[in-house]
Design an enzyme around this catalytic site. Structure first.
Site, PDB file in Angstrom:
ATOM      1  CG  HIS A   1      24.239  63.180  66.954  1.00 40.70           C
ATOM      2  ND1 HIS A   1      24.195  63.573  65.631  1.00 40.70           N
ATOM      3  CD2 HIS A   1      24.157  61.830  66.941  1.00 40.70           C
ATOM      4  CE1 HIS A   1      24.090  62.504  64.857  1.00 40.70           C
ATOM      5  NE2 HIS A   1      24.056  61.439  65.636  1.00 40.70           N
TER       6      HIS A   1
ATOM      7  CG  ASP B   1      24.996  66.752  65.745  1.00 44.00           C
ATOM      8  OD1 ASP B   1      25.893  66.016  66.182  1.00 44.00           O
ATOM      9  OD2 ASP B   1      23.999  66.322  65.140  1.00 44.00           O
TER      10      ASP B   1
ATOM     11  CB  SER C   1      22.859  59.659  62.925  1.00 38.58           C
ATOM     12  OG  SER C   1      24.227  59.894  63.092  1.00 38.58           O
TER      13      SER C   1
END
Length: 725
Positions: A697, A662, A577
């Site tokens: 995610h 995501d 991330s």
């Protein structure tokens, strides 16, 4: 006989040579499979008199395109490209399938299949989750506390609910005050848009009430019929509205009680630990605001505690006649204050725990007779307890050189027992009940590692410090197997995150044993942008100081090489991330320092994403990264944005992971990035991407499926080290 023997020998030789030739041709064919080449459609992006040309801008799809029953041409092109990348990755990594399978079985094999959580008490019941063998999802259970013969009640059956879904996640589970109704939320897409359901725990039947497009959090008023929840903007997924719902009515009839108009804020709702008040919070990176209403009278008007101000952060809980507030008002590292419920604005705030330059106040928990503080001292989390009158003020003792302590499930308000979790790089996670008066500790459960050869005494942890280019000391937490010789040929994985003030904690991981047992050293760089060393640590790694995050990580890597832990030929980097942004930046800045890099769900197209306010998370992150509509921030972002700074040069081996659904870092950022890297890089090193077409995610749902990607990442590094088993 001799002639026949020679004849047979010749035939066998010819057949062997033919088979070998076919095998070599097959291997050559496998190796010669070409990497996907993404088409280029130049898109001019102009701002502040500057023009960026994005050849892969076309990869971006809207939610409507992704959800359409029949894909349009652009959608099909994107899908074809992502599938091509997955096919190429499968081809490149095909020879590692054996070790991937072995790693997966190792990782899953260490996990207890019929495990259960430590029960916690709340309002007369004991709650826990448990797994049965063969189940990927949990059973959520409870038992009545005052009944020794009480039977287990399964309030939510995860395996049953998950059936038929490729992705399934339970969000919040909340019980009504009278213990008869369960509100729970579910996401079956992986976009973090939850649907709320209600279940009668007496009859076992679902209520007709269904609340869609929510954050997943639900709060009950004390009347057992009114709930509050946050809805999401359908495009940006920002939590922007708080609604009141009365059971038995339609969602269309719900009352809007708060609308967060400022696009840089998101809102949420929760209940005070005393159960006296329901609170709505509005938050952005550097400012917060709270309002409250009595949980007994949920139809009353809401009152603001302290109106929002720029750079004023605070959080609130309730105790007796006061609100207790953690705030940065005149306190860089935060302080704890209290204020009467009848006079809540900042001029009424009185210190309970004053500000300290060397201690970061991270959070607090109120009990009927005790106050508990979660603090950070010398980069490590501490727990401090005291009576409300200040007596018996002390820190809980921890001994490891690098460790982490977390507050556990402390829903019981009237108790002198604090539940916390302790772990270190060598110590599995332990759930502990601590008597705040007698200081007695009871270990309720230590994470069980199902490996007969495992002992925490087999591993060594260290805490060392690298010196950054500006002279700042950067902590590094290190773990390795006892007896491993550290040298230039030792493989080492360096991990970090370094954003949002989120600290990378030195915790235990049974997955990681698969690396350590094969001779890897594992290190965590506690770089600026996190909050390990106090609030200044975060402030010195954000906005126009963001590059400190990247140079700190590089300095840590160079330190480990200098001290003989490893060498660039055997050092690997990993982050996900915002940590994927870190990976992208250090790849551009110092590609020769790493043999391989794993960038998970990487935020790499910084300028374009922060320029587009329709993308989830963008608007309320301007205080983290800056607003590129301001020329100064635009130019600074552009100077480090990984996608914008890919060059024609040699890069190390790179593994990228992403998820099609995501909502935090959209799939097109890593997809565009790998396309541009492949176009410009001048080396023959591995460059592959794993795009999970079913998840977002957080990766795969369920208990075990996610470890297939862990095995893939480990196999990527082990293959580069020549480790076959």
């Amino acid at each position: 006989m001799k002639t026949n023997t020679i004849y047979l020998f010749l035939i066998t030789t010819v057949l062997f040579m033919a088979c070998s030739k076919e095998k070599k041709q097959a291997e050559k064919k496998q190796v010669s499979i070409k990497a996907p080449v993404a088409k280029k459609i130049p898109e001019k992006l102009e701002a502040h008199g500057d023009t960026r040309v994005d050849d892969y801008f076309w990869m971006r799809l809207s939610d409507a395109q992704k959800n359409a029953e029949t894909p349009d041409t652009q959608t099909q092109d994107v899908l074809d490209y992502l599938v091509a990348e997955n096919t190429y990755k499968d081809s490149v990594m095909k020879h590692t399938q054996g070790i991937q399978e072995k790693l997966y079985n190792e990782i899953v094999g260490r996990i207890k299949k019929d495990d259960a959580s430590v029960p916690y008490n709340d309002n007369g019941y004991s709650y826990y989750t448990r797994y049965e063998k063969g189940m990927d999802y949990a059973l959520y259970c409870r038992k009545k506390l005052d009944d020794k013969e009480a039977k287990e009640g399964i309030i939510l059956n995860g395996p049953k609910l998950a059936k038929g879904h490729s992705y399934f996640a339970v969000g919040t589970r909340t019980i009504s005050t009278n213990n008869t109704l369960l509100a729970y939320s579910v996401d079956t897409v992986s976009r973090r848009r939850y649907t709320i359901y209600f279940k009668n725990l007496v009859s076992g039947e679902l209520l007709p009430d269904v609340l869609e497009n929510t954050s997943g959090n639900i709060v009950w008023a004390n009347d057992n019929k009114t709930v509050f929840y946050a809805s999401k903007d359908s495009v940006t997924l920002r939590q922007n509205k708080i609604y009141k719902h009365v059971l038995g009515t339609k969602q269309s009839e719900d009352v809007l009680v708060f609308d967060e108009k400022d696009e840089t804020y998101y809102c949420f709702v929760f209940k005070s630990r005393s159960s006296k008040y329901i609170m709505i919070g509005s938050s952005q990176t550097l400012s917060t605001e709270y309002r409250y209403v009595s949980a007994d009278t949920p139809n009353d008007d809401w009152k603001v505690i302290q109106p929002r101000e720029k750079d004023l952060e605070y959080s609130v809980d309730h105790y007796k006649d006061h609100f207790y507030i953690r705030t940065n008002l005149d306190a860089r590292n935060f302080r704890l204050v209290k204020t009467p419920i009848t006079a809540t604005t900042k001029e009424n705030w009185v210190d309970v725990i004053p500000h300290r330059e060397d201690v970061l106040l991270q959070s607090f928990v109120v009990f009927k007779e005790h106050l508990v503080l979660q603090e950070r001292v010398n980069g490590l989390r501490t727990l401090r307890t005291m009576k409300w009158n200040g007596d018996n003020d002390h820190y809980i003792e921890f001994n490891d050189p690098a460790y982490a302590s977390y507050l556990g499930d402390n829903l019981d308000y009237d108790t002198n027992i604090l539940r916390y979790v302790y772990t270190s790089l060598t110590t599995p996670s332990s759930t502990i009940d601590y008597n705040m008066d007698s200081k007695e500790k009871v270990i309720l459960k230590e994470q069980e590692v199902l490996d007969p050869n495992f002992s925490k005494d087999n591993y060594v942890s260290e805490r060392v410090y690298a010196t950054a280019k500006d002279g700042v000391k950067i902590p590094i937490s290190i773990v390795y197997k006892k007896g491993i010789e550290k040298s230039s040929t030792t493989p080492l994985l360096l991990y970090s995150y370094g954003s949002y003030g989120y600290s990378s904690e030195p915790t235990f991981s049974s997955n990681r044993l698969s690396l350590l047992d094969r001779g890897f050293v594992y290190a965590i760089a506690h770089i600026r942008g996190g909050q390990e060393m106090g609030r200044h640590w975060y402030e010195d790694g954000k906005l126009l100081k963001k590059k400190n995050t990247f140079t700190d990580f590089i300095d840590c890597g160079e330190f480990l090489v200098e001290k003989g832990y490893t060498s660039p030929k055997h050092m690997y980097a990993m982050g996900g991330s915002a940590g994927g942004l870190l990976m992208g930046a250090v790849l551009n800045m110092k590609p020769e320092l790493w043999n391989g890099v794993v960038a998970a769900v990487p935020f790499v197209d910084v300028v374009s994403t922060m320029m587009d306010e329709t993308i989830p998370l963008t608007t309320f992150e301007f205080d983290e990264w800056g607003n590129p509509k301001n020329k100064e921030y635009y130019e600074y972002m552009k100077s480090y944005s990984p996608y914008d700074n890919v060059e024609a040069k040699e890069y190390p081996n790179i593994m990228i992971t992403t998820g099609y659904w995501d909502s935090q870092v959209q799939y097109w950022e890593p997809a565009k990035w790998i396309a541009k890297l492949r176009e410009l890089k001048t080396d023959d090193n591995m460059l592959i991407m794993d795009c999970d077409m079913k998840t977002g995610h957080g990766g795969a749902s369920g208990r075990f499926e996610r470890y297939k990607r862990t095995a893939l990442n480990y196999a990527f590094m082990m293959d580069l080290e020549g480790i076959k088993e």
